[in-house]
Design an enzyme around this catalytic site. Structure first.
Site, PDB file in Angstrom:
ATOM      1  N   LYS A  23      20.465  40.061 155.203  1.00  0.00           N
ATOM      2  CA  LYS A  23      20.446  38.616 155.507  1.00  0.00           C
ATOM      3  C   LYS A  23      19.986  37.818 154.294  1.00  0.00           C
ATOM      4  O   LYS A  23      20.549  36.774 153.971  1.00  0.00           O
ATOM      5  CB  LYS A  23      19.494  38.374 156.689  1.00  0.00           C
ATOM      6  CG  LYS A  23      18.864  36.992 156.733  1.00  0.00           C
ATOM      7  CD  LYS A  23      17.892  36.831 157.868  1.00  0.00           C
ATOM      8  CE  LYS A  23      16.431  36.900 157.508  1.00  0.00           C
ATOM      9  NZ  LYS A  23      15.848  35.781 156.784  1.00  0.00           N
ATOM     10  N   ASN A  24      18.942  38.325 153.619  1.00  0.00           N
ATOM     11  CA  ASN A  24      18.356  37.543 152.532  1.00  0.00           C
ATOM     12  C   ASN A  24      19.179  37.584 151.242  1.00  0.00           C
ATOM     13  O   ASN A  24      18.887  36.857 150.310  1.00  0.00           O
ATOM     14  CB  ASN A  24      16.905  37.987 152.272  1.00  0.00           C
ATOM     15  CG  ASN A  24      15.994  37.527 153.405  1.00  0.00           C
ATOM     16  OD1 ASN A  24      16.379  36.689 154.217  1.00  0.00           O
ATOM     17  ND2 ASN A  24      14.795  38.091 153.477  1.00  0.00           N
ATOM     18  N   CYS A 117      10.067  31.169 159.120  1.00  0.00           N
ATOM     19  CA  CYS A 117       9.005  31.752 159.944  1.00  0.00           C
ATOM     20  C   CYS A 117       7.633  31.143 159.629  1.00  0.00           C
ATOM     21  O   CYS A 117       7.332  30.864 158.474  1.00  0.00           O
ATOM     22  CB  CYS A 117       8.953  33.258 159.709  1.00  0.00           C
ATOM     23  SG  CYS A 117      10.398  34.116 160.328  1.00  0.00           S
ATOM     24  N   ARG A 414      17.822  36.005 164.459  1.00  0.00           N
ATOM     25  CA  ARG A 414      18.019  35.356 163.150  1.00  0.00           C
ATOM     26  C   ARG A 414      18.295  36.379 162.062  1.00  0.00           C
ATOM     27  O   ARG A 414      18.971  36.082 161.086  1.00  0.00           O
ATOM     28  CB  ARG A 414      16.748  34.588 162.754  1.00  0.00           C
ATOM     29  CG  ARG A 414      16.664  33.193 163.297  1.00  0.00           C
ATOM     30  CD  ARG A 414      15.464  32.475 162.724  1.00  0.00           C
ATOM     31  NE  ARG A 414      15.423  32.587 161.265  1.00  0.00           N
ATOM     32  CZ  ARG A 414      14.300  32.604 160.542  1.00  0.00           C
ATOM     33  NH1 ARG A 414      13.131  32.518 161.123  1.00  0.00           N
ATOM     34  NH2 ARG A 414      14.362  32.696 159.225  1.00  0.00           N
TER      35      ARG A 414
END
Ligand code: EPU
Length: 433
Positions: A23-24, A117, A414
């Site tokens: 994801k990152n 977050c 997410r």
């Protein structure tokens, strides 16, 4: 209605699981595609809601996005139609990275203040200071940052701390800038190298000396489209590995390498956990020994801050006292209270435990934890408040006796693709309601 997971713990995870793209890395690569009018094909995209949010952001800007074969994203931004995107506020931390591409294409940009977050203060002063040094004028507005630049100029930038986001932001601004940019004390996470690989394939001139934390970017006048692929998600690998170990199971993941996992594998060895390299991947299982360990979270190549939450569950089962010293974020132990309610013995402190003083020393940030094991965990009703803490909750519930009901599932969605289905395929008793 918000979804929940119902988990009945105590089943060892067994089998093979395919690791998704990071994801990152994926979300940053989508932003990198904004630097060219030509189409970019990004393979191995994870189907997670942070990607959906980033897709929405790119579409607002003017990208045309198509999905092919499930996991390949084709993104093409012939024209930047909208350089002001303030209202998509606080949903993740990606929009600030769009400043460079938008400034190059339109000369001005407005992006929302950051979300993500709740794990500490998370300022963006390094981003702002670096861009200002590159000739960008930035104004903080009530809910956004407004930026203007006729030209972005190369600069020499030394980061006080090797911030992942600031390093990426500088790279994305520097690739099309006039002249050369040098980032000293840069972050060198593998996800950043993945982004650099994509940009170089688009025609950028970026070199990275990871050992020296030095990234050099020579500005070019244009970038072309590209076909590229997202690297495997290191957080998924660690999460599945730890879930297997904590439940006393055995899990194999193919197509993964050890070079971006060294600090994790070293800690597993110290713990007495077992793993083996086979069939182009790694198999993980629990050995007979369960030793306590001391962990200090650090920028890459150190032990990653996103790994400490799942790892802490493993440490509740080690025989003796383990220490986690969190030196990247100032408030990342919120989940420990829930583990305690499940039966773990955890103390949190604002002192620097287990090693030297870090930059949070004497600042009243509760950033050290001691975990005394082994303790039996029992099921509970829990609410996830962030992504990686949510994974600690899930692993704790999988290894606990009895039923757990976990709400706040949107946090997990997410960053982990259909985590419940994939855990179920490994034998977990987990259902989404
Ligand atoms: N920092 C500053 N000023 C800045 C930027 C950072 O003080 O301008 C501080 C932060 O407050 C933090 C530290 O530097 O204490 C590290 O922050 P960094 O910029 O490295 O983190 P990030 O880019 O915001 C990314 C990942 C995080 C991951 C960290 C560290 C994304 C979208 N997020 O955050 O991932 O923990 O790098 O590796 O890439 C997650 O996926 O759950 C997650 C939180």
């Amino acid at each position: 209605m918000r979804e929940k997971f119902i988990i009945h713990g105590g089943r060892p995870l067994q089998g093979e699981v395919a690791v998704r793209g990071s994801k990152n890395a994926a979300t940053k690569m989508m932003i990198a595609s904004l630097l060219t009018e030509e189409p970019c094909f990004i393979q191995n995209m994870p189907l997670v809601s942070d990607v959906d949010i980033t897709q929405e952001l790119c579409e607002r800007i003017g990208s045309v996005v198509l999905w092919e074969n499930g996991n390949t994203l084709c993104i093409e931004t012939r024209e930047v139609k909208e350089a002001r995107i303030p209202e998509l506020s606080r949903r993740n931390r990606i929009p600030i990275l769009a400043l460079g591409p938008l400034l190059h294409r339109r000369g001005f940009a407005e992006v929302p203040v950051l979300g993500g977050c709740p794990i500490g203060h998370r300022p963006i002063n390094f981003h702002v200071e670096a861009l200002e040094k590159m000739g960008v004028r930035i104004e903080r507005r009530e809910h956004s940052y407004y930026a203007e630049a006729d030209r972005i100029c190369g600069a020499s930038i030394e980061l006080i701390f090797p911030s992942v986001g600031a390093t990426e932001n500088i790279i994305l601004a520097a690739v099309l800038a006039d002249g050369e940019t040098n980032i000293f004390n840069s972050a060198v996470e593998p996800e950043i190298l993945n982004l650099i690989e994509m940009l170089n394939a688009m025609g950028a001139k970026i070199s990275c000396d990871s050992a020296k934390r030095h990234i050099k970017i020579s500005g070019v006048s244009r970038l072309a489209g590209v076909k590229t692929a997202v690297m495997p998600d290191r957080n998924e690998i660690v999460s599945f590995a730890v879930a297997a170990l904590a439940t006393g199971g055995e899990v194999f993941m193919g197509n993964i390498r050890d070079d971006y996992l060294v600090s994790f594998l070293d800690k597993l060895k110290e713990c007495g956990a077992q793993f083996n390299f086979e069939r182009g991947g790694i198999k993980f299982w629990r050995g007979n020994d369960r030793f306590p360990v001391n962990i200090e979270t650090l920028p890459h190549p150190g032990f990653m801050t996103d790994w400490q939450q799942p790892f802490s569950v493993l440490l509740t089962q080690a025989k003796g006292k383990s220490i986690i010293h969190e030196t990247v974020y100032d408030d990342r132990f919120g989940y420990a209270m829930d583990l305690e309610r499940m039966g773990a013995s955890i103390k949190i402190s604002d002192e620097c435990w287990g090693g030297g003083r870090c930059r949070f020393y004497a600042k009243a940030f509760r950033h050290s934890a001691s975990i005394l094991g082994p303790t039996r965990l029992h099921g509970l009703e829990i609410t996830m408040t962030d992504l990686r803490a949510g994974m600690a909750h899930i692993i704790a519930a999988l290894s606990a006796e009895g039923e757990s009901v976990i709400s706040g599932v949107e946090h997990i969605d997410r960053g982990y693709e259909r985590i419940d289905e994939r855990l179920r395929a490994l034998g977990a008793d987990i259902n989404r309601i």
